[in-house]
Design an enzyme around this catalytic site. Structure first.
Site, short mmCIF file in Angstrom:
data_model
loop_
_atom_site.label_atom_id
_atom_site.label_comp_id
_atom_site.label_asym_id
_atom_site.label_seq_id
_atom_site.Cartn_x
_atom_site.Cartn_y
_atom_site.Cartn_z
N GLU A 1 -7.68 -32.54 -26.04
CA GLU A 1 -7.69 -31.08 -25.99
C GLU A 1 -7.89 -30.44 -27.36
OE1 GLU A 1 -4.29 -29.75 -23.72
OE2 GLU A 1 -5.04 -30.73 -21.90
N HIS B 1 12.49 -1.79 17.78
CA HIS B 1 12.67 -1.69 16.33
C HIS B 1 11.86 -0.55 15.74
CE1 HIS B 1 15.31 -4.84 15.03
NE2 HIS B 1 14.69 -5.75 15.73
N GLU C 1 6.65 -13.39 13.13
CA GLU C 1 7.93 -13.29 12.42
C GLU C 1 9.02 -13.99 13.25
OE1 GLU C 1 9.57 -9.38 12.52
OE2 GLU C 1 10.92 -9.72 10.83
N HIS C 2 9.13 -13.62 14.52
CA HIS C 2 10.08 -14.27 15.44
C HIS C 2 9.29 -15.00 16.53
CE1 HIS C 2 12.12 -10.49 14.10
NE2 HIS C 2 13.12 -11.32 13.87
N ASP D 1 19.09 -11.63 14.85
CA ASP D 1 19.16 -10.34 14.17
C ASP D 1 20.57 -10.10 13.63
OD1 ASP D 1 16.56 -9.70 14.57
OD2 ASP D 1 16.90 -8.12 16.03
N TYR E 1 18.29 -3.34 -0.81
CA TYR E 1 17.86 -2.10 -0.16
C TYR E 1 18.20 -2.17 1.32
CZ TYR E 1 15.18 1.89 1.34
OH TYR E 1 14.84 3.11 1.87
N ASN F 1 10.36 0.91 5.08
CA ASN F 1 9.13 1.47 5.66
C ASN F 1 7.95 1.24 4.71
OD1 ASN F 1 9.31 3.40 3.60
ND2 ASN F 1 10.21 4.94 4.92
ZN LIG Z 1 15.09 -7.65 16.57
#
Ligand SMILES: [Zn+2]
Length: 432
Positions: A415, A263, A327-328, A361, A127, A212
């Site tokens: 068992e 972003h 994240e970064h 990126d 995607y 999104n």
């Molecule tokens: Zn970035």
């Protein structure tokens, strides 16, 4: 944007300062997405075409972007952009090729061999978001590992522009990754098409890629259904945490914070610095550089939920970062290598003044699809392995089984599973 001093903040205030913007996973959103899934499952192409007309404002004759259309678009691409994509393709390929998994084989007892083998996923859906920016870089981040893994079917979906087209840069990136199956659709309807399949869109085993809140919700919902498909990772709005000391360049730091803020309005950027002077210099730089950005409205909104924080020392900054799990993570202080082993909960780490987050990126070679929202504590950055599954193989000789017979039959007894025990004893009693 607020200037803060960690030492003087209460526990509540500290928590508030690092709280991520609230994600829109309202019941209303989930209901909308659920409705779209039901519609696509029942009506296939017709539903996807209708939803594309509704959300992307374009009436398409069909979803498939033909090879001729892909080639024609790619051919229109400017030579300079083509070369940039080639460079990024090359670095991403080098780094991901080195991640090829190795099968292992271990003799656990004489005559008993266990193997762990890897196999590429059969069919994957990639995607690539559209909307406010076209993202050929995301096509590379998903397409290169799928190509290296050798997935048999690689399907790319992306929302079309007002003319029903996909951008030349995106189509060139797809071409480089050997992708021939491209469909013009986005949003939850595209995820539904990939998960269930339609008359023209093939059903895939796993969907990859950022999106999104509708796309993310759709991925999560289809991953829970037995008629759906697997997903890569939970991913939300983008984040960057910078740790800087007095030696950092405030203009560099501000540029990095803004590159992340642009972003999306829901992006979050945080600066932790040991220097009070740096805090103010970065703020000045932010104001100066912000004025020159084409996406300054988006960046301004993102800065509203962001924080510039003074900390006591690097050790404190490291502890905060470990807890926040960005994240970064950007390290712009003296001798960052010394702290690297302690900075383990980040999606991707950028070391030193000359390693901007923007590098990752696009073109350093690392993957830019990364866990956000604190998921870096448990989820991994996207890599070649995500396009494989692993499974095991075991082979025992009669002598090998004899080595384990006692253990297996005793555990089967414990068992209460008689047939399990018998499956071993019957073999031990066999004459040959
Ligand atoms: Zn970035």
């Amino acid at each position: 944007m607020q200037l803060m001093n960690w030492q003087k903040m209460s526990a509540d205030h500290r928590q508030q300062a690092l709280a991520r913007p609230v994600q829109k996973t309202s019941t209303a959103l989930l209901e909308t997405v659920q409705g779209i899934l039901t519609q696509v499952k029942a009506e296939g192409d017709a539903a996807v075409l209708a939803l594309t007309e509704k959300f992307d404002k374009v009436a398409l004759p069909n979803l498939r972007y033909s090879t001729e259309q892909i080639d024609a678009q790619a051919a229109r691409l400017d030579a300079k952009v083509r070369q940039a994509i080639d460079t990024a393709y090359d670095t991403i390929k080098r780094f991901h090729e080195a991640q090829r998994p190795q099968n292992i084989q271990v003799e656990t007892r004489p005559g008993v061999t266990c193997e762990q083998r890897f196999t590429a996923l059969q069919s994957v859906g990639l995607y690539v978001p559209g909307g406010t920016a076209t993202l050929p870089s995301t096509a590379l981040m998903l397409g290169v590992p799928a190509q290296i893994a050798g997935c048999q079917q690689v399907v790319l979906v992306s929302p079309p522009d007002a003319n029903g087209d996909l951008s030349p840069a995106l189509m060139y990136a797809a071409q480089r990754c050997g992708i021939t199956e491209v469909y013009r659709c986005g949003g939850a309807q595209a995820i539904a098409a990939l998960a269930f399949g339609t008359e023209t869109v093939p059903r895939v085993d796993k969907v990859f890629g950022p999106g999104n809140s509708y796309v993310t919700a759709a991925k999560q919902l289809v991953a829970q259904r037995s008629d759906g498909c697997a997903m890569d990772m939970p991913a939300g709005p983008s984040e960057l945490l910078v740790i800087a000391d007095a030696t950092a360049n405030p203009a560099f730091v501000a540029a990095d914070l803004l590159s992340q803020a642009e972003h999306g309005a829901d992006s979050q950027v945080i600066l932790l610095t040991t220097s009070a002077a740096m805090l103010e210099k970065v703020e000045q730089q932010l104001m100066q550089q912000l004025a020159q950005l084409s996406r300054r409205d988006i960046a301004t909104q993102a800065l509203a939920s962001s924080a510039l924080i003074q900390v006591a020392d690097i050790e404190q900054a490291v502890a905060i970062s470990q807890d926040y799990a960005p994240e970064h993570l950007s390290l712009q202080f003296a001798e960052p290598q010394q702290w690297l082993a302690k900075l383990t909960t980040a999606g991707s780490v950028f070391v030193g003044d000359y390693t901007p987050e923007a590098g990752g990126d696009y073109a350093t070679g690392t993957n830019h699809v990364l866990p956000t929202y604190g998921f870096s504590k448990v989820y991994s950055s996207l890599g070649l392995l995500d396009f494989y599954r692993r499974y095991t193989v075991q082979t025992a000789t009669k002598a090998g089984l004899a080595e384990l017979a006692e253990a297996i039959t005793t555990l089967a007894d414990t068992e209460g599973l008689d047939a399990h025990k018998r499956a071993v004893t019957i073999r031990m009693e066999a004459s040959s």
